[in-house]
Design a protein around this motif. Structure first.
Motif, PDB file in Angstrom:
ATOM      1  N   VAL A  12       0.851  -1.199   0.000  1.00 57.19           N
ATOM      2  CA  VAL A  12       0.000   0.000   0.000  1.00 57.19           C
ATOM      3  C   VAL A  12       0.885   1.247   0.000  1.00 57.19           C
ATOM      4  O   VAL A  12       0.660   2.201  -0.760  1.00 57.19           O
ATOM      5  N   THR A  13       1.891   1.221   0.838  1.00 51.19           N
ATOM      6  CA  THR A  13       2.795   2.371   0.979  1.00 51.19           C
ATOM      7  C   THR A  13       3.481   2.703  -0.345  1.00 51.19           C
ATOM      8  O   THR A  13       3.531   3.865  -0.766  1.00 51.19           O
ATOM      9  N   ILE A  14       3.983   1.677  -0.997  1.00 55.14           N
ATOM     10  CA  ILE A  14       4.739   1.919  -2.235  1.00 55.14           C
ATOM     11  C   ILE A  14       3.801   2.345  -3.367  1.00 55.14           C
ATOM     12  O   ILE A  14       4.124   3.258  -4.140  1.00 55.14           O
ATOM     13  N   ILE A  15       2.641   1.725  -3.455  1.00 51.07           N
ATOM     14  CA  ILE A  15       1.683   2.133  -4.503  1.00 51.07           C
ATOM     15  C   ILE A  15       1.289   3.598  -4.292  1.00 51.07           C
ATOM     16  O   ILE A  15       1.214   4.395  -5.231  1.00 51.07           O
ATOM     17  N   ASN A  16       1.042   3.945  -3.046  1.00 50.21           N
ATOM     18  CA  ASN A  16       0.676   5.329  -2.724  1.00 50.21           C
ATOM     19  C   ASN A  16       1.752   6.302  -3.209  1.00 50.21           C
ATOM     20  O   ASN A  16       1.457   7.337  -3.812  1.00 50.21           O
ATOM     21  N   ILE A  25       0.659  -2.088 -10.677  1.00 48.62           N
ATOM     22  CA  ILE A  25      -0.367  -1.542  -9.773  1.00 48.62           C
ATOM     23  C   ILE A  25      -1.751  -2.053 -10.172  1.00 48.62           C
ATOM     24  O   ILE A  25      -2.592  -2.346  -9.312  1.00 48.62           O
ATOM     25  N   ARG A  26      -1.980  -2.195 -11.477  1.00 49.48           N
ATOM     26  CA  ARG A  26      -3.293  -2.642 -11.955  1.00 49.48           C
ATOM     27  C   ARG A  26      -3.686  -3.995 -11.367  1.00 49.48           C
ATOM     28  O   ARG A  26      -4.869  -4.313 -11.257  1.00 49.48           O
ATOM     29  N   LYS A  27      -2.694  -4.801 -10.979  1.00 51.30           N
ATOM     30  CA  LYS A  27      -2.989  -6.115 -10.384  1.00 51.30           C
ATOM     31  C   LYS A  27      -3.750  -5.986  -9.073  1.00 51.30           C
ATOM     32  O   LYS A  27      -4.311  -6.948  -8.562  1.00 51.30           O
ATOM     33  N   SER A  28      -3.730  -4.783  -8.483  1.00 52.24           N
ATOM     34  CA  SER A  28      -4.356  -4.605  -7.158  1.00 52.24           C
ATOM     35  C   SER A  28      -5.706  -3.904  -7.208  1.00 52.24           C
ATOM     36  O   SER A  28      -6.281  -3.629  -6.156  1.00 52.24           O
ATOM     37  N   VAL A  29      -6.246  -3.639  -8.391  1.00 51.08           N
ATOM     38  CA  VAL A  29      -7.491  -2.850  -8.440  1.00 51.08           C
ATOM     39  C   VAL A  29      -8.686  -3.574  -7.842  1.00 51.08           C
ATOM     40  O   VAL A  29      -9.664  -2.941  -7.437  1.00 51.08           O
ATOM     41  N   ALA A  30      -8.630  -4.909  -7.811  1.00 46.14           N
ATOM     42  CA  ALA A  30      -9.770  -5.644  -7.252  1.00 46.14           C
ATOM     43  C   ALA A  30      -9.372  -6.417  -6.001  1.00 46.14           C
ATOM     44  O   ALA A  30      -9.989  -7.421  -5.648  1.00 46.14           O
ATOM     45  N   GLU A  31      -8.335  -5.963  -5.314  1.00 43.96           N
ATOM     46  CA  GLU A  31      -7.859  -6.636  -4.098  1.00 43.96           C
ATOM     47  C   GLU A  31      -8.946  -6.685  -3.019  1.00 43.96           C
ATOM     48  O   GLU A  31      -9.807  -5.797  -2.952  1.00 43.96           O
ATOM     49  N   VAL A  32      -8.861  -7.688  -2.175  1.00 40.93           N
ATOM     50  CA  VAL A  32      -9.805  -7.790  -1.061  1.00 40.93           C
ATOM     51  C   VAL A  32      -9.505  -6.707  -0.014  1.00 40.93           C
ATOM     52  O   VAL A  32     -10.419  -6.095   0.542  1.00 40.93           O
ATOM     53  N   ASP A  33      -8.235  -6.467   0.214  1.00 41.65           N
ATOM     54  CA  ASP A  33      -7.829  -5.454   1.198  1.00 41.65           C
ATOM     55  C   ASP A  33      -8.218  -4.061   0.666  1.00 41.65           C
ATOM     56  O   ASP A  33      -7.689  -3.610  -0.348  1.00 41.65           O
ATOM     57  N   PRO A  34      -9.166  -3.392   1.357  1.00 33.70           N
ATOM     58  CA  PRO A  34      -9.623  -2.110   0.815  1.00 33.70           C
ATOM     59  C   PRO A  34      -8.515  -1.061   0.729  1.00 33.70           C
ATOM     60  O   PRO A  34      -8.504  -0.255  -0.202  1.00 33.70           O
ATOM     61  N   LEU A  56      -5.442  -1.500  -0.033  1.00 31.38           N
ATOM     62  CA  LEU A  56      -4.661  -1.789  -1.233  1.00 31.38           C
ATOM     63  C   LEU A  56      -5.451  -1.418  -2.489  1.00 31.38           C
ATOM     64  O   LEU A  56      -4.922  -0.795  -3.426  1.00 31.38           O
ATOM     65  N   ARG A  57      -6.722  -1.788  -2.469  1.00 30.35           N
ATOM     66  CA  ARG A  57      -7.585  -1.506  -3.626  1.00 30.35           C
ATOM     67  C   ARG A  57      -7.679   0.010  -3.858  1.00 30.35           C
ATOM     68  O   ARG A  57      -7.491   0.496  -4.965  1.00 30.35           O
ATOM     69  N   LEU A  58      -7.939   0.737  -2.781  1.00 30.07           N
ATOM     70  CA  LEU A  58      -8.110   2.188  -2.920  1.00 30.07           C
ATOM     71  C   LEU A  58      -6.802   2.886  -3.289  1.00 30.07           C
ATOM     72  O   LEU A  58      -6.800   3.861  -4.039  1.00 30.07           O
ATOM     73  N   ALA A  59      -5.700   2.368  -2.756  1.00 25.28           N
ATOM     74  CA  ALA A  59      -4.393   2.950  -3.120  1.00 25.28           C
ATOM     75  C   ALA A  59      -4.150   2.763  -4.616  1.00 25.28           C
ATOM     76  O   ALA A  59      -3.649   3.665  -5.298  1.00 25.28           O
ATOM     77  N   ALA A  60      -4.519   1.586  -5.124  1.00 20.04           N
ATOM     78  CA  ALA A  60      -4.339   1.319  -6.556  1.00 20.04           C
ATOM     79  C   ALA A  60      -5.202   2.262  -7.385  1.00 20.04           C
ATOM     80  O   ALA A  60      -4.739   2.808  -8.400  1.00 20.04           O
ATOM     81  N   TRP A  61      -6.429   2.488  -6.977  1.00 13.01           N
ATOM     82  CA  TRP A  61      -7.301   3.410  -7.726  1.00 13.01           C
ATOM     83  C   TRP A  61      -6.677   4.807  -7.769  1.00 13.01           C
ATOM     84  O   TRP A  61      -6.624   5.430  -8.821  1.00 13.01           O
ATOM     85  N   PHE A  62      -6.259   5.260  -6.598  1.00 15.13           N
ATOM     86  CA  PHE A  62      -5.644   6.604  -6.532  1.00 15.13           C
ATOM     87  C   PHE A  62      -4.438   6.691  -7.464  1.00 15.13           C
ATOM     88  O   PHE A  62      -4.279   7.627  -8.240  1.00 15.13           O
ATOM     89  N   ALA A  63      -3.575   5.676  -7.372  1.00 12.94           N
ATOM     90  CA  ALA A  63      -2.328   5.726  -8.147  1.00 12.94           C
ATOM     91  C   ALA A  63      -2.613   5.682  -9.646  1.00 12.94           C
ATOM     92  O   ALA A  63      -2.036   6.459 -10.415  1.00 12.94           O
ATOM     93  N   LEU A  64      -3.512   4.803 -10.044  1.00 16.26           N
ATOM     94  CA  LEU A  64      -3.785   4.674 -11.480  1.00 16.26           C
ATOM     95  C   LEU A  64      -4.459   5.926 -12.023  1.00 16.26           C
ATOM     96  O   LEU A  64      -4.185   6.348 -13.152  1.00 16.26           O
TER      97      LEU A  64
END
Lengths: 357, 401
Positions: free
Chosen positions: A171-175, A189-198, A200-208
């Protein structure tokens, strides 16, 4: 590393006492920067040897009472060496701090060193910081230092670490990669867009969204189309970021498509703020071509929608006034027709006066 | 120790040319529709951060009714958390669709993120001062507030009583400059403690969420619940805390709501401790037109000598006629009226960001121990890379701007 600094001509003075003596440290902090300067200069002139001893004296535990003086001194030296025009001193400080990251120090002390590198570090310190990214306790401060340093080397180090870490460090690095808008990281990062961990998922959305990864549009719009929730607001924000980035790169059709889809999702009366956000973004991307949307919005029966839209329109009127005076005047007159807000009216009137209309 | 000596001179001459709860839930959608006056005048709100300040900024305003409370400390929400009226996580509270306004009274390291997320949820915002902990946060809040069309008011009201005539005069551009005008913004001064050992985190406190975007530091009770303001990770000491009250009306008076100082000169103990706020005497902020504002810790009786005043009488007869022909400045809109009419509130996001920026710049100069130069358009420190690292500080994940 230290020798290299000395060889490049760092002004280490021969014969200087190489230990930061208690007497010297007692002079810090001083009543003002001018009074402190001779002491801090003396510490820096001592070079890596003195700075390394200072690091050792800070203490391994956070808030060690025995390390207060050394903490003041080390931080002062970091600040002083980072002043404009003192690059050789800054490099010496940063390299000495980075070298200490490889020594046997506690997590508390290494975190402190990372925080100093967040202030004074440069591209040369990236590899030392990158070595901490796999350490769960140190990933956070090391990442923040890398994010502050920025640039291609910092992005590359974060990208290289990303596939090898999980959980909080991921999460930290994606952020951080999102903050750096690191386009080369998008595939991972796209690999995490549907992660169970919210997180991680939200960090991926922000980053992308921040990166402007067009390949994520469908996933972000899908998430933004969910039931009203905190997550939906974050997906909406990410989709808006994405549209803005695409607009900045002149990929206006793709940006507009995202925005129109978002608009179609948000028709309920209580979703007026989302419609406004889309309108604001449309105006940024399309400029005068957003006039029909703006005209419709400022004529809306919804007070909230039309009042905020009038402010967006005012901004556009100001922006296009020189290049398209007739269009700007039409917009400004429409604003005056519909808005009662005194501040907006005064600004619209002033702009029209400037045009002689 | 050195940090507790009284520093600097007692007297600064600045002559004309010198350089110196139990809630009734009122669904918003039944209260009114487009352009209709709501049958109820009630504006519903939730408070985040129910500590020392609570919702003090809204109390006494009849229009408001509190329907929810949120705090990361379980002892501060008036009972067990139920995610309906009592929350531990503000993100859940923001999901309440019947809430018009969010009152943010947390430590300032949270203000920006909460303001942005409140705007994203379509809530109007009442945010305690200082607006933000660092400068890039403030710009991000302004953008979010404008983007989502919500109303923002900072929790200080001095500008509502400030001189509108001087404001109009300076705003008119008819004065040549403000050289020799020196205003004094009085703050106060308390410091943090540099040696705080780690302590066990109380069961009632979600310390991870209390820290939020701030760097991880071990818990100590002195770092939280009010005293947080004396640690750089969470606030900027009394300079940004109490300083905001007196600086903000000066900024309005001299029509500096859309700009900032260009030179910031610190007078303080140095080095400052990296973790806790230290001693300072004052910072002198100079604007492009020559106006100086001295932000004063009041640890000494600082005197300002020789400051000039400005009035319409300074103008030539022709300029006076022009001045008189100009419209008076728009009246500053109180928060309840702004929420109802959707106008910008008197202490809106842009003005608050500019005030917060000026005070944060003072702290940056104090921490660096050197004079800095600011570009108020680009919102960057000029020619000082390290100073710019204090302008936009990376946040601890998962938080971001």
């Amino acid at each position: 590393m230290t020798e290299a600094v000395v060889n490049r001509g760092y002004p280490q003075e021969k014969g200087l006492n190489m230990e930061p003596s208690a007497t010297l440290l007692e002079k810090l902090p001083a009543q003002d920067p001018t009074s402190a300067e001779p002491t801090v200069k003396a510490l820096i002139r001592g070079g890596p040897a003195v700075i390394t001893q200072l690091i050792d004296q800070v203490g391994e535990q956070f808030g060690d009472p025995g390390g207060v003086r050394a903490t003041y001194a080390l931080h002062g030296a970091t600040n002083y060496a980072s002043r404009p025009g003192a690059d050789a001193e800054r490099k010496m400080m940063a390299e000495t701090l980075a070298k200490a990251l490889g020594a046997r120090h506690s997590v508390d002390l290494k975190s402190f060193l990372c925080q100093q590198l967040q202030l004074c570090g440069g591209g040369e310190q990236v590899s030392a910081l990158a070595g901490l990214l796999h350490d769960e306790a140190l990933c956070e401060p090391a990442t923040q230092a890398l994010a502050a340093i920025g640039g291609e080397a910092a992005g590359a180090a974060l990208r290289a670490a990303l596939p090898k870490v999980q959980g909080k460090p991921r999460v930290t690095i994606i952020n951080a990669l999102g903050r750096l808008c690191d386009a080369a990281a998008a595939d991972e990062i796209r690999k995490s867009v549907a992660e169970v961990d919210p997180d991680l998922r939200l960090a991926a959305w922000f980053a992308l969204g921040s990166i402007g990864d067009a390949a994520s549009a469908a996933a972000l719009l899908r998430a933004a189309g969910g039931k009203p929730s905190f997550e939906r607001t974050q997906a909406t924000d990410a989709a808006l970021r994405l549209a803005r980035r695409l607009g900045e790169r002149e990929r206006k059709a793709e940006a507009e498509s995202i925005l129109r889809q978002l608009l179609a999702q948000r028709k309920a009366p209580e979703e007026v703020h989302d419609r406004l956000a889309v309108l604001e973004c449309l105006t940024k991307v399309l400029r005068e071509k957003a006039m029909p949307d703006l005209m419709a919005a400022i004529a809306s029966e919804d007070l909230k929608y039309r009042t905020a839209a009038a402010r967006i329109a005012l901004g556009l009127g100001r922006a296009i006034q020189k290049a398209q005076p007739d269009e700007a005047a039409k917009l400004l007159k429409k604003i005056l027709e519909v808005t009662k807000e005194e501040a907006v009216r005064q600004q619209a009137e002033a702009l029209l006066r400037r045009q002689g209309k | 120790m050195g940090a507790h000596r009284h520093p600097v001179t007692r007297r600064v001459f600045l002559g004309a040319a010198s350089a110196v709860s139990a809630a009734t839930i009122l669904p918003r959608h039944v209260l009114g529709g487009p352009d209709r006056t709501p049958p109820s005048e009630t504006i519903t709100y939730g408070v985040i951060g129910n500590g020392n300040r609570k919702d003090g900024g809204l109390q006494g305003m009849k229009a408001f009714q509190r329907i929810a409370v949120c705090d990361v400390d379980k002892t501060r929400i008036g009972g067990e958390p139920d995610n309906k009226r009592r929350f531990l996580d503000f993100r859940r509270m923001l999901e309440r669709r019947d809430m018009d306004v969010v009152c943010i009274a947390t430590p300032p390291h949270w203000h920006a993120i909460m303001c942005i997320m409140a705007a994203q949820a379509g809530k109007d915002i009442f945010c305690e001062k200082p607006m933000t902990k660092f400068i890039a946060e403030g710009r991000a809040v302004v953008e979010a507030v404008n983007r989502y069309g919500v109303v923002f008011q900072i929790g200080t009201f001095g500008r509502f009583k400030a001189s509108r005539e001087v404001h109009k005069l300076v705003k008119s551009g008819l004065l040549k400059d403000l050289k020799g005008v020196v205003a004094r913004a009085v703050a106060s001064m308390r410091t943090g403690r540099p040696s705080l050992p780690a302590q066990p985190v109380p069961d009632v406190l979600d310390y991870e969420l209390w820290l939020g975007p701030a760097p991880y530091k071990p818990y100590n009770k002195e770092r939280v619940h009010y005293n947080n303001r004396f640690y750089w990770d969470y606030e900027g000491g009394d300079l940004t805390n109490n300083g905001f009250h007196s600086f903000d009306p000066i900024q309005y008076t001299y029509a500096k709501d859309d700009t900032g100082p260009v030179v910031i000169e610190p007078h303080a103990v140095w080095p400052q401790h990296p973790d806790c706020v230290d001693w300072w005497q004052c910072a002198v902020l100079t604007y492009a037109d020559g106006l100086k504002v001295v932000v004063d810790s009041a640890i000494h009786k600082l005197e300002i000598v020789g400051s000039r005043t400005v009035s319409a009488k300074d103008l030539s007869a022709e300029d006076r006629r022009r001045f008189d022909a100009l419209p008076d400045p728009p009246k500053l809109v109180p928060f309840p009226d702004a929420v109802r009419t959707r106008q910008q509130a008197g202490g809106n996001a842009e003005t608050s960001h500019r005030a917060s920026t000026a005070l944060n710049l003072a702290n940056i100069a104090i921490r660096l121990g050197r004079t800095i130069r600011w570009d108020p358009v680009a919102e960057q420190v000029v020619g000082d890379d390290e100073a710019n690292r204090f302008v936009d500080i990376p946040l601890r994940a998962p938080w971001h701007l």
